[in-house]
Design an enzyme around this catalytic site. Structure first.
Site, PDB file in Angstrom:
ATOM      1  CE1 TYR A 119       0.933  -0.138   4.329  1.00  0.00           C
ATOM      2  CE2 TYR A 119      -1.370  -0.542   4.826  1.00  0.00           C
ATOM      3  CZ  TYR A 119      -0.071  -0.400   5.244  1.00  0.00           C
ATOM      4  OH  TYR A 119       0.223  -0.520   6.574  1.00  0.00           O
ATOM      5  CD  GLU A 120      -0.637   5.078   1.842  1.00  0.00           C
ATOM      6  OE1 GLU A 120      -0.657   5.962   0.976  1.00  0.00           O
ATOM      7  OE2 GLU A 120      -1.614   4.817   2.559  1.00  0.00           O
ATOM      8  N   GLY A 121       1.367   2.877  -2.648  1.00  0.00           N
ATOM      9  CA  GLY A 121       2.215   2.709  -3.816  1.00  0.00           C
ATOM     10  C   GLY A 121       3.077   1.483  -3.639  1.00  0.00           C
TER      11      GLY A 121
END
Length: 594
Positions: A438-440
């Protein structure tokens, strides 16, 4: 396992000695950050983490968040812990005193963040997302929006959430479909968002969602994306809460880990449309959101460090107690705890040295954030912001990859019992698995590092970092016990420089060459930067010993640095060679033959 002891001694060493807290405390706005105050804050954060949050970690795994109707019920005990957290002022640790925050240096807040995530990662995600929302509004919100929202978000009375992803738009946000229809000075939003962490709950009295959406006449692609404040309860002009907004949580994802953190499917505008308020200008939403994303990406990297620390503590405790086998070379001896066996020691030292390197790197990035925000000299601020931009994808990517590896080693130390849920070792591995995603995803972090951070400035920020690391290594020649470490450390730097030059020479003309092995470049940069910081820590530890200190901590710092250089830094060479091989093998097999 609920037990958790914050590694406060190493935290204080990194902040005070390695990074130089005294110099940070000279910056405007950070003058109160004296060592005694910082030590007290760290100790109190450690107490709260160990006594309040850690006992709820296992509970969150076995009795996670639940959707009842349209209400998300948090794990028993989570709401009470959140209220204690808010009442103690922790939610605003790094926030500006202008909005009621403590105004602590980011590097000190990072130490607290490590403790929240290590003691209870699922719970810690809630204030983590709020911190990112605060940053986005502080930088891009109007004066009226700041006045209306920030003080209560800083206090934790109101929480924050970030709404990006949609069923048809995962990491590629250019194709999002959520609509924002103008209506006077506000908008009505219609659409669905998925994977919204802590998107709905009742721990705070309001939740301020920052939502990406398109206005009716917006162009296609990223230039058509705008950012909107969409509160759970509308906020009146006097700051009081009004009616419930037109959005709801329709489902919670059933996940591999972090069960205590509700991952929500959010539906906007099932009736007349969810009321939202534009942040800044139309079409600049993605740029605004990256303020929040960078804040979150650094904290996700800290999660990798934090969950590795928790797994290490549990593995050490188990290895000291689990009696099995006789000491190597002593067939007639009594059985001993497995911590005596060399291979178990190898695993534990791998965990410990990796954790110390991750901590040094993550805190170093935070210290650069402090200088970028507070230094009086504009040129120095710009330099440090370049350093932050360079380090964040490395912190996020390298630390979460190592976090996953170290939690897996934690299971291995437990042997068969690690595979049994009751020991708790498996939970750390399952919880850690989301951090590289997550978050890229880490592939996106690696592409960002190479494409935006390396090629865009022709390697200037990386060259400056390498020069500083070389100074760290050169200083070892001043201390005879450490002089022999220079050769492998310099070899690592040379491998990083060679890979950098290869990418600069080949990546700009051919993006496939730049991205095919960008993951290896990110890992290479992590190992080498970690080595340079470990070398600096060893130098300070040896100085203390030479000055007469008998604190065993310094002896341990030398041991972990030596282990890192001998056992982990050699991985850099393999990553460097992968970079230089380019894309041919990566792209050799056609997609339909994979």
């Amino acid at each position: 396992m609920s037990h958790y002891n914050a590694p406060t001694r190493d935290m204080r060493f990194v902040i005070n000695e390695l990074l130089g807290l005294e110099k940070l405390a000279e910056l405007p706005g950070l003058e109160e950050a004296k060592p005694d105050l910082v030590d007290a804050i760290i100790e109190e954060a450690a107490r709260f983490s160990g006594e309040v949050l850690a006992p709820l970690n296992r509970v969150g795994d076995t009795d996670g968040a639940k959707l009842e109707g349209e209400t998300v019920r948090a794990t028993p005990g989570f709401a009470e812990a959140y209220q204690q957290f808010v009442e103690s002022g922790w939610n605003g640790a790094a926030a500006s005193p202008e909005y009621g925050g403590m105004g602590l240096p980011e590097v000190v807040a990072t130490a607290a963040q490590e403790m929240w995530q290590s003691s209870n990662m699922a719970w810690g995600l809630c204030p983590m997302l709020t911190a990112g929302a605060i940053e986005a509004l502080k930088h891009h919100g109007s004066d009226e929006q700041k006045s209306l929202y920030l003080e209560k978000m800083v206090s934790g009375q109101w929480a924050g959430a970030m709404d990006l992803t949609e069923p048809s738009a995962g990491s590629d946000l250019s194709v999002i479909r959520t609509r924002a229809v103008p209506e006077g000075d506000r908008y009505r939003l219609f659409g669905q968002k998925i994977f919204i962490t802590w998107g709905e709950h009742e721990m705070a009295e309001n939740i301020v969602h920052l939502v990406l959406a398109r206005t009716p006449d917006a162009p296609a692609g990223v230039k058509g994306i705008s950012l909107f404040i969409v509160p759970k309860y509308l906020v009146n002009a006097d700051g009081s809460l009004g009616e419930r907004n037109d959005y709801r949580c329709t489902a919670l994802e059933h996940k591999l880990g972090i069960h205590g953190s509700p991952t929500c499917v959010m539906s906007y505008g099932d009736n007349e449309g969810a009321i939202g308020y534009l942040v800044g200008e139309e079409g600049k939403g993605l740029a605004y959101m990256f303020t929040m994303m960078n804040e979150a990406r650094h904290k996700v990297g800290v999660q990798g460090l934090a969950i590795a620390e928790r797994a290490y503590q549990q593995a050490v405790a188990y290895a000291r107690e689990r009696v099995q086998g006789r000491p190597v070379g002593h067939k007639d001896a009594n059985p001993v705890p497995i911590a005596h066996h060399p291979d178990v020691r190898r695993m534990l030292m791998t965990m410990r040295s990796a954790i110390e390197a991750m901590r040094a790197l993550a805190y170093s990035a935070a210290a650069s954030m402090d200088e970028a925000r507070h230094h009086p000299d504009a040129e120095r601020r710009a330099h440090q912001q370049s350093r932050v931009d360079l380090l964040i994808p490395i912190v996020k990517g390298w630390c979460t990859e190592l976090g996953l590896e170290m939690t897996s080693l934690g299971v291995q130390v437990h042997g068969g019992m690690g595979f049994i849920e009751e020991t708790g070792a498996a939970q750390h591995l399952r919880d850690a698995r989301i951090a590289p995603i997550y978050e890229g995803t880490n592939g996106i972090q690696a592409n960002d590092l190479v494409g935006r951070k390396l090629l865009r400035d022709n390697g200037q920020a990386m060259q400056t970092l390498v020069a500083e690391l070389r100074q760290n290594i050169a200083s070892l020649s001043e201390l005879t016990p450490l002089a022999g470490w220079q050769q492998p450390l310099n070899a690592g730097l040379e491998q990083l420089e060679a890979a950098t030059e290869w990418l600069l020479s080949n990546g700009a003309a051919d993006p496939v060459q730049a991205t095919a092995n960008s993951y290896h470049y990110m890992m290479l940069a992590g190992y080498v930067t970690g080595a340079g910081l470990m070398a600096r820590g060893a130098f300070l530890a040896q100085q203390a010993i030479d000055a007469g200190s008998d604190d065993p901590f310094y002896r341990q710092k030398l041991a972990t640095a030596q282990f890192y250089i001998e056992q982990l830094l050699p991985r850099a060479k393999a990553h460097a060679e992968s970079v230089s091989h380019g894309s041919s093998a990566v792209m050799a097999i056609p997609v339909d033959e994979l």
